[in-house]
Design an enzyme around this catalytic site. Structure first.
Site, PDB file in Angstrom:
ATOM      1  N   SER A  83     -44.875 -39.329  -0.358  1.00 52.65           N
ATOM      2  CA  SER A  83     -44.411 -40.810   0.334  1.00 52.65           C
ATOM      3  C   SER A  83     -45.309 -41.323  -0.604  1.00 52.65           C
ATOM      4  O   SER A  83     -45.438 -42.941  -1.196  1.00 52.65           O
ATOM      5  CB  SER A  83     -44.222 -40.977   1.591  1.00 52.65           C
ATOM      6  OG  SER A  83     -45.901 -41.233   1.933  1.00 52.65           O
ATOM      7  N   PRO A 140     -47.237 -44.698   3.242  1.00 47.76           N
ATOM      8  CA  PRO A 140     -46.174 -44.495   3.287  1.00 47.76           C
ATOM      9  C   PRO A 140     -44.867 -44.206   4.203  1.00 47.76           C
ATOM     10  O   PRO A 140     -43.907 -45.034   4.737  1.00 47.76           O
ATOM     11  CB  PRO A 140     -45.631 -44.706   1.416  1.00 47.76           C
ATOM     12  CG  PRO A 140     -46.723 -44.736   0.636  1.00 47.76           C
ATOM     13  CD  PRO A 140     -47.629 -43.572   1.833  1.00 47.76           C
ATOM     14  N   TYR A 141     -44.763 -42.731   3.578  1.00 48.18           N
ATOM     15  CA  TYR A 141     -43.688 -42.259   4.580  1.00 48.18           C
ATOM     16  C   TYR A 141     -43.850 -43.180   6.478  1.00 48.18           C
ATOM     17  O   TYR A 141     -42.525 -43.795   6.798  1.00 48.18           O
ATOM     18  CB  TYR A 141     -43.776 -40.994   5.504  1.00 48.18           C
ATOM     19  CG  TYR A 141     -43.364 -40.047   6.121  1.00 48.18           C
ATOM     20  CD1 TYR A 141     -41.578 -40.817   5.671  1.00 48.18           C
ATOM     21  CD2 TYR A 141     -43.656 -39.505   6.799  1.00 48.18           C
ATOM     22  CE1 TYR A 141     -41.118 -39.429   6.823  1.00 48.18           C
ATOM     23  CE2 TYR A 141     -42.653 -38.888   7.679  1.00 48.18           C
ATOM     24  CZ  TYR A 141     -41.113 -38.718   8.294  1.00 48.18           C
ATOM     25  OH  TYR A 141     -40.875 -38.237   8.788  1.00 48.18           O
ATOM     26  N   ALA A 142     -45.286 -42.712   6.810  1.00 44.27           N
ATOM     27  CA  ALA A 142     -45.454 -43.480   8.266  1.00 44.27           C
ATOM     28  C   ALA A 142     -44.777 -44.449   8.345  1.00 44.27           C
ATOM     29  O   ALA A 142     -44.404 -45.165   9.298  1.00 44.27           O
ATOM     30  CB  ALA A 142     -46.638 -43.147   8.355  1.00 44.27           C
ATOM     31  N   SER A 144     -43.465 -46.600   6.793  1.00 50.49           N
ATOM     32  CA  SER A 144     -41.149 -46.664   7.042  1.00 50.49           C
ATOM     33  C   SER A 144     -41.199 -46.421   8.362  1.00 50.49           C
ATOM     34  O   SER A 144     -39.980 -47.065   8.498  1.00 50.49           O
ATOM     35  CB  SER A 144     -41.081 -45.712   5.817  1.00 50.49           C
ATOM     36  OG  SER A 144     -40.797 -44.223   5.941  1.00 50.49           O
TER      37      SER A 144
END
Length: 303
Positions: A83, A140-142, A144
Site C-alpha cells: 500500500s 496507507p492500507y490501515a 484506508s
C-alpha cells in the site's frame, strides 16, 4: 433471505459465500475480474452453484446489490506492504471509494451492513486491543480501513464493523506469510521472512472468522458497533514457523529481509465484546488450523 457478499472470490469471502449458501441463503457473490479476482476461487463458487456477479464497485452501477436483506462487504485491496508508494492510490480507490459508493447505494434500501475492517488500524499493541482504544494506523492500507470505518459508521445504516486479526487457512492468498512458508517447506525454495520473526500476531482461522461474520449479520447489535474478530492468544512468527516445520517434518527455508514498512511488532485481539454481543469466540488452535491449511496446499498441488 438475499445476501450480497462483496469480495466473494477472495480468501475469506469465498469461504463466507459458500457457508451462507450451504445454510440455505440466496447469495449474490460479487467480485471483479478486472480488479484481480481469483479465478480459482470463482471456479469453486461456480461449482457450489452460487450466483456470481462480476462488478467493479467504483465504476459500475450498484443499485441491484443494495436491494437485498444483508450486505457483507469484504471487497477491497489487501496488504500493508504493497500500500506504500504507487500502491497508495489503488488502496484508497478499492477500500475507501468503493465503500463510499456501496454505502450510498444502500441508503434507500437500508440492508443490514457488515464491513470487514482490519486490526492494522490499532498499530502496535502492548495489551489486548479494546474496540474503544485510540487507533494508530501506520500504513496507507490501515488508514484506508480507518477511513472506510468512518464512512460506514456515519452512514445511518444498521451497520457493524468487524476488525479481522491475521486470518489464515485454506485458500490463503499467496502473498501471505503462512502460504509462503508452507510452500517453501513443500518445494524447498526459501520464502522471505521480514524482520527477525519476533513479531507476534493473533492468528485467526478462517472458519472462525466466517462464523463471527455470519453472527454479526444475524444477531441484533447497536448500529455502528465495532467488534474485534481474532484469537485471544498471540504467537510469534518464528514460533509459527517452528510449528509448520513440525507438522511438515521439515523446517520452511527462509531468507531474511528488512522489516517491512508499516509492519507492527504485535497485534493482540481483545475478544470480550465479540463474546458478549455475538456469543462468539475463536475455537480453532493454531496447530489444528495449520494442519487444515497444509492439507489444502497438498490437495492444490495434486491438482
Amino acid at each position: 433471505m438475499r445476501v450480497v457478499v462483496t469480495g466473494a472470490a477472495g480468501f475469506i469471502g469465498s469461504h463466507l459465500a459458500q457457508a451462507l449458501a450451504a445454510a440455505g441463503r440466496d447469495v449474490l457473490a460479487v467480485d471483479s475480474r478486472k480488479r484481480g479476482a481469483s479465478t480459482a476461487n470463482i471456479a469453486e463458487l461456480a461449482r457450489a452453484g452460487l450466483t456470481i456477479i462480476d462488478r467493479d464497485l467504483v465504476t459500475d452501477d450498484l443499485a441491484d446489490l443494495a436491494d437485498v436483506d444483508i450486505v457483507l462487504h469484504l471487497a477491497g485491496r489487501p496488504g500493508v506492504r504493497t500500500s506504500f508508494g504507487a500502491g497508495a492510490a489503488d488502496t484508497h480507490r478499492d477500500n475507501v471509494v468503493a465503500t463510499e459508493r456501496l454505502v450510498a447505494a444502500c441508503a434507500a434500501t437500508r440492508p443490514r451492513f457488515v464491513f470487514a475492517s482490519s486490526s492494522s488500524v490499532y498499530g502496535d499493541a502492548d495489551r489486548p486491543c479494546d474496540e474503544d482504544d485510540r487507533i494508530d494506523p501506520r500504513s496507507p492500507y490501515a488508514r484506508s480501513k480507518s477511513d472506510a470505518e468512518t464512512l460506514v459508521r456515519g452512514s445511518g445504516l444498521p451497520a457493524v464493523v468487524l476488525r479481522y486479526f491475521s486470518v489464515y487457512g485454506p485458500r490463503q492468498r499467496p502473498d501471505m506469510a503462512f502460504h509462503r512458508f508452507i510452500e517453501a517447506a513443500l518445494d524447498g525454495s526459501p520464502a522471505p521472512l521480514y524482520g527477525d520473526g519476533g513479531q507476534s500476531r493473533s492468528f485467526t482461522f478462517v472458519g472462525d472468522v466466517v462464523g463471527a461474520t455470519i453472527r454479526a449479520a444475524s444477531v441484533p447489535v447497536p448500529p455502528g458497533t465495532i467488534i474485534n474478530v481474532g484469537h485471544p492468544v498471540t504467537v510469534r512468527v518464528r514460533d509459527a514457523l517452528d510449528r509448520i516445520g513440525t507438522l511438515l517434518g521439515a523446517p520452511p527455508p527462509t531468507v531474511t529481509k528488512d522489516r517491512a514498512p508499516g509492519d507492527v511488532t504485535r497485534t493482540w485481539a481483545g475478544t470480550a465484546r465479540a463474546s458478549h454481543l455475538l456469543g462468539w469466540n475463536a475455537t480453532t488452535g493454531l496447530d489444528d488450523g495449520l494442519a487444515q491449511q497444509i492439507a489444502w496446499h497438498r490437495r492444490r498441488r495434486r491438482g
